[in-house]
Design a protein around this motif. Structure first.
Motif, PDB file in Angstrom:
ATOM      1  N   LYS A  51       2.221   4.692   7.925  1.00 30.88           N
ATOM      2  CA  LYS A  51       3.457   4.388   8.102  1.00 30.88           C
ATOM      3  C   LYS A  51       4.353   5.236   7.569  1.00 30.88           C
ATOM      4  CE  LYS A  51       5.806   0.163   6.500  1.00 30.88           C
ATOM      5  NZ  LYS A  51       5.679  -1.321   6.719  1.00 30.88           N
ATOM      6  N   GLN A  80       2.857   5.956  -2.388  1.00 30.89           N
ATOM      7  CA  GLN A  80       3.909   6.795  -2.178  1.00 30.89           C
ATOM      8  C   GLN A  80       5.275   6.894  -3.143  1.00 30.89           C
ATOM      9  OE1 GLN A  80       3.184   9.532   0.067  1.00 30.89           O
ATOM     10  NE2 GLN A  80       1.473   8.302   0.291  1.00 30.89           N
ATOM     11  N   LEU A 127       0.961  -1.120   0.086  1.00 29.64           N
ATOM     12  CA  LEU A 127      -0.116   0.175   0.073  1.00 29.64           C
ATOM     13  C   LEU A 127       1.058   1.350   0.001  1.00 29.64           C
ATOM     14  CD1 LEU A 127      -2.935   0.327   0.002  1.00 29.64           C
ATOM     15  CD2 LEU A 127      -3.054  -0.177   2.400  1.00 29.64           C
ATOM     16  N   ALA A 128       1.873   1.270   0.753  1.00 31.47           N
ATOM     17  CA  ALA A 128       2.855   2.306   0.970  1.00 31.47           C
ATOM     18  C   ALA A 128       3.456   2.295  -0.401  1.00 31.47           C
ATOM     19  CB  ALA A 128       3.840   2.173   2.126  1.00 31.47           C
ATOM     20  N   LEU A 155       7.570   6.150   5.384  1.00 29.34           N
ATOM     21  CA  LEU A 155       8.863   5.776   4.705  1.00 29.34           C
ATOM     22  C   LEU A 155      10.175   6.080   5.286  1.00 29.34           C
ATOM     23  CD1 LEU A 155       7.471   5.449   0.919  1.00 29.34           C
ATOM     24  CD2 LEU A 155       6.537   4.374   3.148  1.00 29.34           C
ATOM     25  N   HIS A 197      10.092  -9.174   8.649  1.00 28.80           N
ATOM     26  CA  HIS A 197      10.269 -10.135  10.035  1.00 28.80           C
ATOM     27  C   HIS A 197      11.335 -11.171   9.743  1.00 28.80           C
ATOM     28  CE1 HIS A 197       7.530  -7.463  12.238  1.00 28.80           C
ATOM     29  NE2 HIS A 197       6.896  -7.226  11.157  1.00 28.80           N
ATOM     30  N   ASP A 237       5.262  -2.345  12.947  1.00 23.55           N
ATOM     31  CA  ASP A 237       5.770  -1.752  11.779  1.00 23.55           C
ATOM     32  C   ASP A 237       5.364  -0.539  11.117  1.00 23.55           C
ATOM     33  OD1 ASP A 237       3.713  -3.149  10.504  1.00 23.55           O
ATOM     34  OD2 ASP A 237       4.905  -4.707  10.021  1.00 23.55           O
ATOM     35  N   HIS A 238       4.143  -0.112  12.025  1.00 26.94           N
ATOM     36  CA  HIS A 238       3.643   1.011  11.552  1.00 26.94           C
ATOM     37  C   HIS A 238       2.958   1.652  13.120  1.00 26.94           C
ATOM     38  CE1 HIS A 238       0.468  -2.135  11.896  1.00 26.94           C
ATOM     39  NE2 HIS A 238      -0.415  -1.035  12.003  1.00 26.94           N
ATOM     40  N   ARG A 254       7.982  10.365   3.769  1.00 26.46           N
ATOM     41  CA  ARG A 254       6.742  10.282   3.327  1.00 26.46           C
ATOM     42  C   ARG A 254       5.851   9.420   3.891  1.00 26.46           C
ATOM     43  NH1 ARG A 254       8.304   8.505  -2.827  1.00 26.46           N
ATOM     44  NH2 ARG A 254      10.197   7.806  -1.746  1.00 26.46           N
ATOM     45  N   ARG A 255       4.608   9.798   4.264  1.00 23.15           N
ATOM     46  CA  ARG A 255       3.445   9.300   5.032  1.00 23.15           C
ATOM     47  C   ARG A 255       2.285   8.350   4.159  1.00 23.15           C
ATOM     48  NH1 ARG A 255      -1.210  11.214   9.085  1.00 23.15           N
ATOM     49  NH2 ARG A 255      -1.663  12.601   7.321  1.00 23.15           N
ATOM     50  N   GLN A 256       2.128   7.141   4.485  1.00 22.02           N
ATOM     51  CA  GLN A 256       1.116   6.511   3.716  1.00 22.02           C
ATOM     52  C   GLN A 256       0.120   6.106   5.059  1.00 22.02           C
ATOM     53  OE1 GLN A 256       0.171   5.956   0.616  1.00 22.02           O
ATOM     54  NE2 GLN A 256      -1.819   5.098   1.396  1.00 22.02           N
ATOM     55  N   ILE A 257      -1.215   6.517   4.780  1.00 21.37           N
ATOM     56  CA  ILE A 257      -2.271   6.190   5.621  1.00 21.37           C
ATOM     57  C   ILE A 257      -2.604   4.944   5.219  1.00 21.37           C
ATOM     58  CG2 ILE A 257      -4.626   6.424   6.497  1.00 21.37           C
ATOM     59  CD1 ILE A 257      -3.677   9.371   6.852  1.00 21.37           C
ATOM     60  N   LEU A 258      -2.844   3.690   5.832  1.00 21.08           N
ATOM     61  CA  LEU A 258      -3.179   2.507   5.786  1.00 21.08           C
ATOM     62  C   LEU A 258      -4.590   1.950   5.958  1.00 21.08           C
ATOM     63  CD1 LEU A 258      -0.077   0.939   7.343  1.00 21.08           C
ATOM     64  CD2 LEU A 258      -0.201   1.356   4.859  1.00 21.08           C
TER      65      LEU A 258
END
Lengths: 256, 256
Positions: free
Chosen positions: B62, A145, A140-141, B64, A235, B92-93, B68-72
DNA sequence: CGAGGAGTTGATACATCTCAAAAAATGTGG
DNA sequence: CCACATTTTTTGAGATGTATCAACTCCTCG
């Protein structure tokens, strides 16, 4: 080969001989072979089995009402599809073969039994599921992005590292890669033409060799930098990424 | 309000009085109030609780490596975050408040106990998790395949339908919507400016009224068509979408 | 050897981004 | 309740990444 699943799960916890042979058993009972582009299960159907990829690549994909296709994830050997999907009843997406494919079809009850008998294995399956979700979030990221070039590089990094983790990268730093450029573009949300051009840029910079259904990564560090690839979401045990690493190490485990 | 969670879960199965009060209990023990932009939990931390949104909006996001920011995903009242995330160990987020937020912090053991005691509730939680994953997959398709206009429309449809399912759409077809355009653009992978222009197009076509932290959908059918929105992935009872529908119906349940 | 799939190329169009600044809304302290 | 500071929304204009179209080449495999 169930060995790929075993290698993957051992990133979470070591497995006993008994646990490993239980997995071996599960995968031996009922197998199915498909050609490229065949569906393992289609949107709208009810999942009957948990599918374990033994050989080849598959993908999860979704067809939009107007026909566009989005690939949601790639399955490589050792990947388990739809551990829990029976709860939702109907598949809201499909699973299809990317290459010739061999899978094990495991009944939910069989999985259930093994999980009850081996709590550690049960937790390992859980972990595996959650890593799958983490990968989806990273995608998704990626789509939201990153630029086209970054997306391509990122997917190559991810796939390469996952292949390495199951021992499918050879001494030359190459691994099977049966994904076509059309598939890549449906996964990355860019056109085929653009995908092609981005790949050529990566080749021109000497980062990869991609041909004949095989991917060789010549400078993983540079590829990771270009992609902003940060492998912790996978992970896995080894988070280095400095150089393709010593592939011999990947063969340390018993070959089942 | 735990009533939102109850309403949502009843899309899967009806709950007994006993089950509902068990949920009520869970949510009453430990609560936490946050301001907009505060983090509920940040990338790198270990999840200690399962968080239930009682009031306000939150999001999973999240950052990066390059900022940069991605809303999930967005969390609305009744949403449960990270039912199982302790297995992975480290987040991880992040999860952050979109608006002023009230949440219940529920211990994993408390959830565990309730799930053991009420198997149906346990399955409902499962179903809820899987719907969450289905939504994430749909977002992937949204970012990968849809144009800016479609993405905006799709997210509005989704949020509106989810709000309706928990009874937060009023008789005028409006619901709280505290998501800023900057948030929208980080969720949709388009720039703020473009988000703004796409919203204005939707307004100009008379499909929505969006202002003052509220969203009113005037022509849901047209909005759905524009977005290629196909609500089955939400796995709700009502899949109609013809007109905003009779909001009175949403109030049929006891208000806890 | 022929055929279809996969990969490549060039040229043009356009969706979306970026930069920059103004206008409007929202919140805050006096 | 007003005045100010800040955030959010809106607007304009130019730059560009990516899509599209159409053709061509190169594989792979039967």
């Amino acid at each position: 080969m169930v060995v790929h699943l075993i290698r993957k799960l051992q990133n979470y916890a070591p497995l006993s001989e008994e646990e490993r042979s239980a997995l071996q058993d599960l995968s031996n009972r009922r197998q199915r072979v498909l050609n490229s582009r065949d569906d393992v299960i289609a949107q709208g159907e009810r999942p009957g089995f948990v599918n374990l990829v033994l050989e080849g690549f598959a993908c999860r994909y979704k067809i939009l009402p107007d026909g566009r296709r989005q690939i949601l994830s790639f399955f490589i050997p050792g990947d388990l599809c739809d551990l829990h999907n029976e709860v939702l009843g109907v598949m809201d997406h499909s699973i299809g073969a990317i290459s010739p494919l061999r899978i094990a079809q495991i009944g939910s009850d069989e999985i259930e039994a093994v999980m009850t008998r081996f709590p550690r294995l049960s937790r390992a399956f859980w972990w595996n599921e959650l890593v799958g979700e983490a990968i989806t979030r990273e995608w998704l990221a990626n789509l939201g992005q990153r630029t086209g070039a970054e997306r391509v590089a990122h997917l190559l990094c991810e796939t390469f590292v996952r292949m390495r983790a199951i021992g499918l990268v050879d001494a030359a730093g190459a691994c099977p890669f049966p994904i076509t450029q059309a598939d890549l573009s449906d996964a990355l949300g860019i056109s085929i033409v653009h995908t092609n051009r981005m790949l050529q840029d990566l080749r021109a910079e000497g980062l990869i060799v991609l041909k004949g259904r095989a991917l060789q990564v010549d400078d993983l560090g540079a590829l990771m930098r270009l992609a902003n690839f940060e492998p912790s979401y996978l992970h896995l045990r080894r988070h280095d990424g400095e150089e393709a690493g010593d592939p011999a190490e990947m063969h340390r485990e018993t070959t089942a």
